[in-house]
Motif scaffolding. Sequence first.
Motif, PDB file in Angstrom:
ATOM      1  N   GLU A 166       8.387  -7.976 -10.220  1.00  0.00           N
ATOM      2  CA  GLU A 166       9.828  -7.736 -10.306  1.00  0.00           C
ATOM      3  C   GLU A 166      10.630  -9.007 -10.578  1.00  0.00           C
ATOM      4  O   GLU A 166      11.809  -8.927 -10.930  1.00  0.00           O
ATOM      5  CB  GLU A 166      10.329  -7.079  -9.018  1.00  0.00           C
ATOM      6  N   GLU A 167      10.009 -10.165 -10.425  1.00  0.00           N
ATOM      7  CA  GLU A 167      10.696 -11.430 -10.693  1.00  0.00           C
ATOM      8  C   GLU A 167      10.663 -11.814 -12.173  1.00  0.00           C
ATOM      9  O   GLU A 167      11.405 -12.700 -12.595  1.00  0.00           O
ATOM     10  CB  GLU A 167      10.059 -12.561  -9.867  1.00  0.00           C
ATOM     11  N   VAL A 168       9.809 -11.165 -12.941  1.00  0.00           N
ATOM     12  CA  VAL A 168       9.694 -11.462 -14.377  1.00  0.00           C
ATOM     13  C   VAL A 168      10.933 -10.919 -15.081  1.00  0.00           C
ATOM     14  O   VAL A 168      11.312  -9.751 -14.894  1.00  0.00           O
ATOM     15  CB  VAL A 168       8.411 -10.831 -14.954  1.00  0.00           C
ATOM     16  N   VAL A 190       2.746 -15.365 -16.543  1.00  0.00           N
ATOM     17  CA  VAL A 190       3.680 -15.154 -15.437  1.00  0.00           C
ATOM     18  C   VAL A 190       2.969 -14.566 -14.228  1.00  0.00           C
ATOM     19  O   VAL A 190       3.615 -14.019 -13.331  1.00  0.00           O
ATOM     20  CB  VAL A 190       4.836 -14.208 -15.880  1.00  0.00           C
ATOM     21  N   GLU A 191       1.650 -14.697 -14.193  1.00  0.00           N
ATOM     22  CA  GLU A 191       0.879 -13.955 -13.202  1.00  0.00           C
ATOM     23  C   GLU A 191       1.126 -14.405 -11.764  1.00  0.00           C
ATOM     24  O   GLU A 191       0.908 -13.630 -10.829  1.00  0.00           O
ATOM     25  CB  GLU A 191      -0.616 -14.063 -13.525  1.00  0.00           C
TER      26      GLU A 191
END
Length: 305
Positions: free
Chosen positions: A116-118, A110-111
Amino acid sequence: MPIKVQSDLPVRAILEKENIFVMDETRALNQDIRPLKIGILNLMPLKEDTELQLLRSLSNTPLQLDITFLTVSSHESKNTAQSHINKFYEPFCQVKRRRFDGLIITGAPVEQMEFEEVDYWPELVEIMDWAKTHVTSTFFICWGAQAALYHYYGLNKQLLPQKLFGLYRHQVQNRKEPLIRGFDDIFLAPHSRHTTVDAKAIHSCEALTVLAESEEAGVFIAMAEEGRKIFVFGHPEYDRRTLEKEYLRDKGKGLPIQPPKDYFEEDDSSKKPPLMWRAHANTLYTNWINYYVYQLTPYQWEDEE
């Protein structure tokens, strides 16, 4: 070293074929030994591959390790069967009153998203804060290390112009630190990531000590709080063919991907890649367990009621 895992964990058979001593719960109960309690928060998509890689890396010390695989409740894995996770993993919400001698927080795919979107970012923040009081030493890997630097010290990641992918040369710094005891001056380690944390920002952070660095790949190992926090920005646990599998996967999807740097002989992907980083990877995990977990943890934790 005996690693205590559930009796029917699928990767156990592979470990036993490699002559790695794996102990089940029944035998462990008959031993008058206080094993080290190690939690592994596995955020990687192919969880069984990561289980095998990390258990291999942890198998080179005479100490007995009691492994607990952890998962977040706020995310459902798309690449590992939910039945496997339900059987072999414990959600963090069920272990948060327990204490662990060591904790590993892996990387995650998810890099390229803002932290904060994870979807599980709030839960990961809770885990990182919990670890400060419930874990003797925490070992953060790749994106996990970037997430920890962002949460603890406000150091944000940066998007690279192209994927950092392959084997890179690293040079040891601060050789007196036990974490890198036994390392050669120059060593290889795998990287596979689209983002980095600026090396100057890491060096400028007074809380952090850099232990190994690469001119091309940036900081590889750093630590804080005398080893209560260990940050590793690559994947020393990777197997011989992990980079090959990632390369063929991305190539098959038509993604812009170059062969991993200095990985295939003569850049020929038809040849078996030589394994050139395993010894230093094993030394890294062994030193962490010995000097920053075993030597520092209390003999007996008292879990919260």
